[in-house]
Design an enzyme around this catalytic site. Sequence first.
Site, short mmCIF file in Angstrom:
data_model
loop_
_atom_site.label_atom_id
_atom_site.label_comp_id
_atom_site.label_asym_id
_atom_site.label_seq_id
_atom_site.Cartn_x
_atom_site.Cartn_y
_atom_site.Cartn_z
N LYS A 215 3.57 2.66 -5.89
CA LYS A 215 3.09 3.23 -4.62
C LYS A 215 3.88 4.50 -4.29
CE LYS A 215 6.28 0.26 -2.06
NZ LYS A 215 6.41 -1.01 -1.33
N TYR B 76 22.22 28.04 9.90
CA TYR B 76 21.81 27.97 11.30
C TYR B 76 22.82 27.21 12.17
CZ TYR B 76 17.15 29.37 9.72
OH TYR B 76 16.09 30.03 9.17
C1 LIG Z 1 7.18 -1.87 -2.19
C2 LIG Z 1 6.81 -3.24 -2.47
C3 LIG Z 1 7.37 -3.95 -3.54
C4 LIG Z 1 8.49 -3.40 -4.38
O1 LIG Z 1 9.69 -3.48 -3.66
P1 LIG Z 1 11.07 -3.05 -4.33
O2 LIG Z 1 12.12 -3.53 -3.40
O3 LIG Z 1 11.04 -1.56 -4.43
O4 LIG Z 1 11.11 -3.70 -5.65
C5 LIG Z 1 6.91 -5.21 -3.81
N1 LIG Z 1 5.93 -5.76 -3.06
C6 LIG Z 1 5.38 -5.13 -2.01
C7 LIG Z 1 4.35 -5.81 -1.20
C8 LIG Z 1 5.80 -3.86 -1.68
O5 LIG Z 1 5.26 -3.24 -0.62
#
Ligand SMILES: *Cc1c(COP(=O)(O)O)cnc(C)c1O
Length: 386
Positions: A38, A270
């Site tokens: 993702k 800045y």
């Molecule tokens: C992002 C996510 C994961 C992976 O989590 P990590 O801690 O990065 O391994 C697994 N399951 C779901 C539902 C997620 O949203």
Amino acid sequence: MSETPMRARAVVDLAALRANVRALRARAPRAQLMAVVKANAYGHGAVPCARAARQAGAEWIGTATPHEALALRAAGDTGRLMCWLWTPGDPWREALEADIDVSVSGLWALEEVTAAARATGRVARVQLKIDTGLGRNGCQPGDWEKLVAAARDAETAGLVKVTGIWSHFACADEPGHPSIRAQLTVFKDAIAYAEAQGLAPEVRHIANSPATLTLPETHFDLVRTGVAMYGISPSPELGTSEELGIRPVMTLSASLASVKRVPGGHGVSYGHLYTTPGETTLALVPVGYADGIPRSGSGTGPVLVGGKWRTVAGRVAMDQFVVDLGGDSAAPGDEAVLFGPGDRGEPTAEDWARATGTIAYEVVTRISARVPRVYVGDKDVEDTGA
Ligand SMILES: *Cc1c(COP(=O)(O)O)cnc(C)c1O
């Protein structure tokens, strides 16, 4: 390989990613592995990372949104693929036609998915999500009977196959947290109930990276690994990447755009939050918050220049920040490494997280599209070494 982009680049080491997938598989030898890609693979690039994860044996790819999953199909991915963050009106039909497993947390979603099944003539592969205590998405345990009954009816009608039952942890990165046991109990009860009602899911899953690494009793049929696949420790409490046997995949660096001598008492960037304490050399690093460098790294972010750790001097601006080289010399074009695996002495994403009050997940994920990704270690055929 393409030429190195001059201003800045995020080098993504796909050989390291493949090795991390193998290391995670070894931690969960009886479970299948879902590579979570993702958010553009946490900033690393979804298509090349999904491909590399498949090469290293990931049976599943996971995304949050259906659009992310559909983009992987469009890029040629053909294996098991699941997405879980649905909103009414999302592309259920397209997902069914693309053979994507879809997550359902409530009756509205089951209604939309069965409508799509009717419209396409396809049997929807549905994974029912139970909220075992995270308090985000997922069916509340009190509503589980209704959702299971509706899913069972949809199966009988030939519209749906329940392929999975799943959930997500709240505190898997805090070993011994009482919520872990509590969530497992709710999860097991929900599975037992659904199976007693005639559902026969192929996969039951709840483990994310920290659970994959530290809680074997949570592995069930499948583990969903995100951050650890990118070589980042889910939490300092669990140890460093090295201690966990994984290697950071992304190295973020830039080429100095300017190096100049300035007198003492010279304000920098800045707001003049930094003033040179004496005559010194200032180097301009041409990346800023538009590239995803946290503005909260002003005065705190670590950078390796000329073999030495330096700290961001003054404010991180939209496109650039300055480091004080303390009188050392450097030349325009020299490399400034913000973070990487650490073995050249450079900071890691975990160091940036500590310096900016966030988690390393966010440090890599927020690196923006303006920074070109450069892929190394790509292979069509999985290597046998490493
Ligand atoms: C992002 C996510 C994961 C992976 O989590 P990590 O801690 O990065 O391994 C697994 N399951 C779901 C539902 C997620 O949203």
